[in-house]
Structures are given as structure tokens and as C-alpha cells.
Design a protein around this motif. Structure first.
Motif, short mmCIF file in Angstrom:
data_model
loop_
_atom_site.label_atom_id
_atom_site.label_comp_id
_atom_site.label_asym_id
_atom_site.label_seq_id
_atom_site.Cartn_x
_atom_site.Cartn_y
_atom_site.Cartn_z
N CYS A 170 43.21 2.01 -7.29
CA CYS A 170 43.83 1.81 -5.97
C CYS A 170 45.33 1.72 -6.20
CB CYS A 170 43.32 0.52 -5.33
SG CYS A 170 44.15 0.14 -3.76
N PRO A 171 46.13 2.62 -5.62
CA PRO A 171 47.58 2.64 -5.91
C PRO A 171 48.26 1.30 -5.62
CG PRO A 171 47.04 4.13 -4.09
CD PRO A 171 45.74 3.70 -4.70
N PHE A 172 47.69 0.50 -4.74
CA PHE A 172 48.32 -0.77 -4.37
C PHE A 172 48.21 -1.81 -5.47
CE2 PHE A 172 50.59 -3.06 -1.34
CZ PHE A 172 50.03 -4.29 -1.02
N HIS A 173 47.42 -1.52 -6.51
CA HIS A 173 47.13 -2.58 -7.51
C HIS A 173 48.36 -3.02 -8.27
CE1 HIS A 173 47.19 0.64 -10.56
NE2 HIS A 173 47.21 -0.32 -11.48
N THR A 174 49.41 -2.20 -8.26
CA THR A 174 50.63 -2.59 -9.00
C THR A 174 51.58 -3.40 -8.10
OG1 THR A 174 51.71 -0.55 -8.31
CG2 THR A 174 50.55 -0.52 -10.43
N HIS A 175 51.25 -3.54 -6.82
CA HIS A 175 52.17 -4.20 -5.88
C HIS A 175 52.08 -5.72 -6.05
CE1 HIS A 175 53.97 -5.36 -1.99
NE2 HIS A 175 54.49 -4.14 -1.97
N ARG A 176 53.20 -6.40 -5.79
CA ARG A 176 53.20 -7.86 -5.98
C ARG A 176 52.15 -8.53 -5.07
NH1 ARG A 176 58.91 -9.19 -3.00
NH2 ARG A 176 59.39 -7.05 -3.61
N TYR A 177 51.84 -7.94 -3.95
CA TYR A 177 50.88 -8.55 -3.01
C TYR A 177 49.51 -7.86 -3.10
CZ TYR A 177 55.18 -10.42 -0.90
OH TYR A 177 56.39 -11.04 -0.68
N GLN B 194 36.15 -10.49 -9.00
CA GLN B 194 35.70 -10.24 -10.38
C GLN B 194 34.34 -9.54 -10.39
OE1 GLN B 194 38.08 -10.86 -12.64
NE2 GLN B 194 39.06 -11.35 -10.68
N TYR B 195 33.76 -9.32 -9.21
CA TYR B 195 32.40 -8.77 -9.14
C TYR B 195 32.36 -7.35 -8.59
CZ TYR B 195 31.55 -13.64 -10.04
OH TYR B 195 31.59 -14.88 -10.61
N SER B 196 33.54 -6.79 -8.36
CA SER B 196 33.56 -5.42 -7.84
C SER B 196 34.81 -4.70 -8.31
CB SER B 196 33.56 -5.44 -6.30
OG SER B 196 33.81 -4.15 -5.79
N ASP B 197 34.69 -3.39 -8.59
CA ASP B 197 35.89 -2.60 -8.90
C ASP B 197 36.40 -1.89 -7.66
OD1 ASP B 197 34.46 -1.73 -12.10
OD2 ASP B 197 35.85 -3.36 -11.53
N TYR B 198 35.73 -2.12 -6.54
CA TYR B 198 36.13 -1.46 -5.29
C TYR B 198 37.01 -2.44 -4.54
CZ TYR B 198 35.43 1.93 -1.44
OH TYR B 198 35.61 2.88 -0.46
N LYS B 199 38.26 -2.47 -4.95
CA LYS B 199 39.14 -3.55 -4.48
C LYS B 199 40.60 -3.14 -4.56
CE LYS B 199 38.98 -5.59 -9.14
NZ LYS B 199 38.60 -6.75 -9.98
N THR B 200 41.45 -3.85 -3.89
CA THR B 200 42.88 -3.51 -3.83
C THR B 200 43.55 -3.66 -5.19
OG1 THR B 200 43.27 -5.81 -3.20
CG2 THR B 200 43.18 -4.19 -1.41
N THR B 201 42.95 -4.44 -6.08
CA THR B 201 43.60 -4.72 -7.38
C THR B 201 43.02 -3.86 -8.50
OG1 THR B 201 41.95 -6.45 -7.69
CG2 THR B 201 44.11 -7.13 -6.79
N ALA B 202 42.16 -2.90 -8.15
CA ALA B 202 41.57 -2.05 -9.20
C ALA B 202 42.54 -0.94 -9.59
CB ALA B 202 40.26 -1.44 -8.69
N PRO B 203 42.51 -0.47 -10.84
CA PRO B 203 43.44 0.58 -11.30
C PRO B 203 43.41 1.84 -10.45
CG PRO B 203 42.22 -0.35 -13.14
CD PRO B 203 41.62 -0.94 -11.90
N CYS C 35 37.08 -4.58 -1.16
CA CYS C 35 37.50 -5.99 -1.24
C CYS C 35 39.01 -6.11 -1.14
CB CYS C 35 37.03 -6.59 -2.56
SG CYS C 35 35.25 -6.48 -2.80
N MET C 36 39.46 -6.94 -0.19
CA MET C 36 40.90 -7.16 0.00
C MET C 36 41.36 -8.34 -0.86
SD MET C 36 41.63 -4.76 2.15
CE MET C 36 43.00 -5.00 3.27
N TRP C 37 40.63 -8.62 -1.91
CA TRP C 37 41.03 -9.67 -2.86
C TRP C 37 40.62 -9.22 -4.26
CZ3 TRP C 37 36.25 -9.73 -0.65
CH2 TRP C 37 35.17 -10.19 -1.41
#
Ligand code: FHN
Length: 471
Positions: free
Chosen positions: A159-166, A148-157, A143-145
Motif C-alpha cells: 500500500c503506497p501510504f505505508h511510508t506516510h507518517r500517518y 498484526q493479523y492482516s497484510d491487507y492494511k494501510t501499513t503493508a508494503p 484495515c485502516m490500522w
């Protein structure tokens, strides 16, 4: 790939359930619904949005996901049953099972720190594209967003990108494009090969996966209902928490009632439309009230279609980013665009962004070259509709208000550009002007059309195209 693995897979291919041989989807590529399967929307807001869509003419399609790191086809190599055509790029020593684990672990290295949504939106604007068609989630389920229904996403802990502002990519991308008055159409895969309510090795097929669910929904209705709830929840969150969405574009046409995989899309689209009045829905290859436009892929219909349509075509060879891509030139893209618009369609030109968050420079060059032509000749494209004879003697026709546009493109940069041009338009013509600069041109009306005298072109190369306005 070990020998025994191949034999085992080949043997299993025979007993694939019917739905995998859906005649509308060949090697993963969706054909497109015929005109007689089309149902005009009854909701006046959807009809109005559809006219907006038909005015836009050019979308920027983007396939971006964890797969972008590998430079191989998006998702498909995960499907064992599609291995024969999708695993050609897998040239490192790995078995099918090892590959699938490596692929699903790509979320742990996805870190496009150079991603700048504002820059992408600026480029899209300068390219003359009028809407974004963005892969919120491809078949691989990433998920590129911030779902709330998946941990397989850019904002999950993990995924290294999760700390990025975008990190919530869709949120920032949609906002950057929307504020430049570019429409937003969310690509969403109805199939999700990561969530365990679709693919799981706990069923009798074990770990051999094909594009459909790893179980029969008829025999496991409660599992299927789990998947339907998960899918509808994700569609709802994209439709209610990410600002104005002009359309949703549903891929994975094998997920449908006909194949026993009914996610009851209409149910959730009507709920979304409470937040997004008039939002378009392109449920590809399904026909009926939730396929508001049809979507030829990597092709252009032979003749004009009398229904709304959009060809999605790659700027290069691949929808996803590949490292050795060759991109169409501005000339090739404009010739393609004119052919499509003269037949009444839109072009969704696809670029696969790089894993570092930049757009490939050569792709940007082509997009900007397209934009330069459209700055001068866009009136003959945007907001037009089909004009008989749509294409004749090398001239394409469009029309808008009381003007007919006669478009002559030059696919070959070395073509001879004649001073006199035959325009086979039989309607009344009292004035001919060059769209380039408004200069009035002499012409002689003859049977079947008019002979126009244009300027002498002295440039080394033929122009990409020239446009005559007939009034
Ligand atoms: O399976 C997908 C494919 O990966 C890609 O996303 C294209 C783009 O239109 N759609 C499906 C194939 O038709």
C-alpha cells in the motif's frame, strides 16, 4: 457484464443459504432492533458510559477506505449476490470477476497524502460533534490500522501510504480527536470479504460470493474457528493498542449466532473491557447484552424510544465518498438533529473523506454551519433528555436540570417568523427567556400552554431555529 455471467449468477441466487435473507437487513441496510429486544447493561461502568453517550447527541461518522478512490458504494459491489442493487455505479467495461480483482487491488493505489488528522479533528470540534464513529474496517477487509493479523492494511508494503507518517490511520485519527475531548467509537465490520477464512473459492460455490462465508460453518467448524480467532484478535488489538475507546460499533449483522455465524462477540468484548472499562458495544440488529444502543440507519423513529439509540445518517447521499455528492445544508442537518434529540436519540452524521485525504469542502461548510448554530443553542441539545410532549404544534421539547427548552426550527428559509409564538407546554412556567441572548420574554399562560412574545425578526431569511427556555 457478459450475458452468460448474469444468467449464471441469477441461477445461483436461488440456492443462497437462508442467512442471506436475514429479515433485519435489506439491500445491505440494517433495520434496528425493537425496544423489547433491548437488554439494559448490568455493568455499572457501562451504564455510566451509556449516560455519557446519551449526553453527547452528535457523532461524526466517517466511511473511509480503499473504495473512496472509486467513488462507489463501500464494499457491497464485491458481493455477487448483491450485484443487483450495488453495481449500478460500475459503468466501465468489466466483468464481475475482473471488477472484484480491481476492487481488491485498490489497496495498491490508496495514498491519501493530504490526510491531516489534526485538521479533521479541528473541523469536528468546530462542528460541535462530540464523538467520532470511524470505519476501522469495512466488509472489504481493508484495515485502516496496523493490524498484526492482516497484510491487507494501510501499513503493508504493497500500500503506497505505508511510508506516510500517518500510515496507521486509526492511531493518528483517534489521538487527534481524543486530545480535543472528542469520544472514539470504532466501527468494525464482523464480515471480512478479503480474509480467506471467510471468503475462499476453494469451496463448492467457487468464485460466486454472497455476503456470508463461502462455506457452511456447521460443515467446516475448523475453518469457522480460524475466522473467529482472526476476528477476535483484530477486535482485541483495536481495544488494547489504540488508547481509550469509548465504544465499538459492529456492522454486518448477518454475522451472528442466529445465522450460524457466531463469532462469540461477548467473549472478546468482555476481554476488551479489561482494557476499556465500561466500553459501549453496538452489535447492530442483534439485541441482547451487546447491543447497548440501537442504530436506525438513514431514518428517524416515528416516536421517542425509551432505550438508547443513534440514527446514522449521511450528510450527502452516500456513506462513502462520491465525486458528485450533494450535502445537506446546515439548516437541514439542524432540523434533523432537533427531531432526533427531541425523541431521545443521537445523530451520527456521516461524511465520506476524499481519497486524497481531504474532507470535501462543501461537507465541511455544512458541518461548520451546524457548529455555528450549536455554539448559540447547544444547551438545548447537549445533555438533554426527552420532555413530553416532545413535539407539538411545530415546537420540539427537550429538558435538562430545571429548564425545559422549546425549540422552533424553520425548514424553509423563507418562512414567516411570527412575533408571537404558541408553546404547547402544560407544565408550570414562571419565566421565559430566549436562549439566543438570555433576554426575558413576556408571556401569557393559557390552557394547554403559553403565548410568548418574541422580538421581531428583520433578517431576509428565517433563522434555522430559535429556542425558548421555560423555567
Ligand atoms: O453495509 C453497511 C453499509 O455499507 C454502511 O457501512 C452502513 C452504515 O451504517 N452500515 C451497513 C448497512 O446497514
Amino acid at each position: 457484464m457478459e450475458e452468460k455471467m448474469l444468467e449464471n449468477e441469477a441461477e445461483k441466487l436461488e440456492n443462497l443459504p437462508e442467512e442471506d435473507h436475514d429479515d433485519m437487513i435489506e439491500n445491505g441496510v440494517h433495520n434496528y432492533s425493537t425496544e423489547d429486544a433491548y437488554v439494559w447493561p448490568s455493568d455499572p461502568k457501562v451504564l455510566k458510559k451509556l449516560e455519557w453517550f446519551r449526553d453527547q447527541k452528535i457523532g461524526l461518522m466517517m466511511h473511509w477506505g480503499a473504495y473512496s478512490q472509486l467513488g462507489i458504494v463501500e464494499s457491497w459491489a464485491l458481493s455477487d449476490a448483491d450485484a443487483d442493487w450495488s453495481r449500478g455505479e460500475i459503468d466501465w467495461d468489466v466483468t464481475g470477476e475482473e471488477f472484484k480483482k480491481q476492487y481488491f487491488d485498490l489497496n495498491k493505489t490508496f495514498n491519501p497524502i493530504r490526510f491531516q488528522p489534526e485538521k479533521w479533528a479541528e473541523i469536528a470540534k468546530a462542528a460541535g460533534t462530540k464523538y467520532l464513529l470511524f470505519t476501522t474496517k469495512h466488509h472489504d477487509g481493508f484495515c485502516m490500522w496496523d493490524s498484526q493479523y492482516s497484510d491487507y492494511k494501510t501499513t503493508a508494503p504493497d500500500c503506497p501510504f505505508h511510508t506516510h507518517r500517518y500510515a496507521d490511520i486509526c492511531a493518528h485519527l483517534f489521538e487527534s480527536f481524543r486530545k480535543r475531548d472528542i469520544g472514539i467509537i470504532a466501527y468494525f465490520s464482523k464480515a471480512d470479504w478479503h480474509v480467506d477464512s471467510y471468503w475462499s473459492d476453494k469451496y463448492d460455490r467457487g468464485c460466486f460470493q454472497h455476503r456470508g462465508p463461502s462455506y457452511d460453518p456447521k460443515e467446516n467448524p475448523e475453518e469457522w474457528e480460524r475466522f473467529v480467532e482472526f476476528t477476535q484478535n483484530q477486535i482485541m488489538e483495536l481495544g488494547s493498542k489504540y488508547g481509550r475507546i469509548d465504544g465499538m460499533w459492529f456492522d454486518a449483522g448477518w454475522v451472528c449466532a442466529k445465522s450460524g455465524q457466531d463469532i462469540r462477540l461477548g467473549e472478546v468484548i468482555e476481554r476488551v473491557r479489561k482494557f476499556q472499562p465500561g466500553m459501549l458495544c453496538a452489535d447492530r440488529t442483534i439485541g441482547g447484552p451487546y447491543e447497548n444502543y440501537v442504530t436506525p440507519e438513514q431514518c428517524v423513529p416515528d416516536k421517542p424510544l425509551n432505550i438508547p439509540w443513534e440514527s446514522c445518517i449521511t450528510l450527502g447521499r452516500s456513506f462513502s465518498y462520491v465525486y458528485d455528492e450533494d450535502y445537506k445544508s446546515p439548516r437541514e442537518v439542524i432540523c434533523l438533529l432537533v427531531e432526533i434529540v427531541a425523541k431521545g436519540g443521537n445523530l451520527a452524521i456521516n461524511v465520506g473523506p476524499q481519497p486524497n485525504g481531504c474532507l470535501p469542502r462543501k461537507a465541511v461548510d455544512s458541518l461548520l454551519g451546524m457548529g455555528e448554530w450549536l455554539k448559540v443553542y447547544g444547551d438545548a441539545i447537549y445533555g438533554t433528555r426527552v420532555c413530553a410532549p416532545y413535539k407539538k404544534d411545530g415546537i420540539a421539547f427537550t429538558k435538562k436540570a430545571d429548564t425545559v427548552y422549546a425549540i422552533q426550527t424553520f425548514a424553509d428559509e423563507n418562512a414567516v417568523v411570527e412575533e408571537e409564538v404558541w408553546i404547547p407546554y402544560e407544565g408550570e412556567v414562571t419565566k421565559v427567556t430566549a436562549l439566543e441572548d438570555g433576554r426575558t420574554l413576556e408571556f401569557v399562560k393559557k390552557d394547554g400552554g403559553c403565548l410568548v412574545k418574541d422580538k421581531v425578526y428583520k433578517g431576509e431569511k428565517a433563522p434555522i431555529g430559535r429556542v425558548f427556555c421555560l423555567n
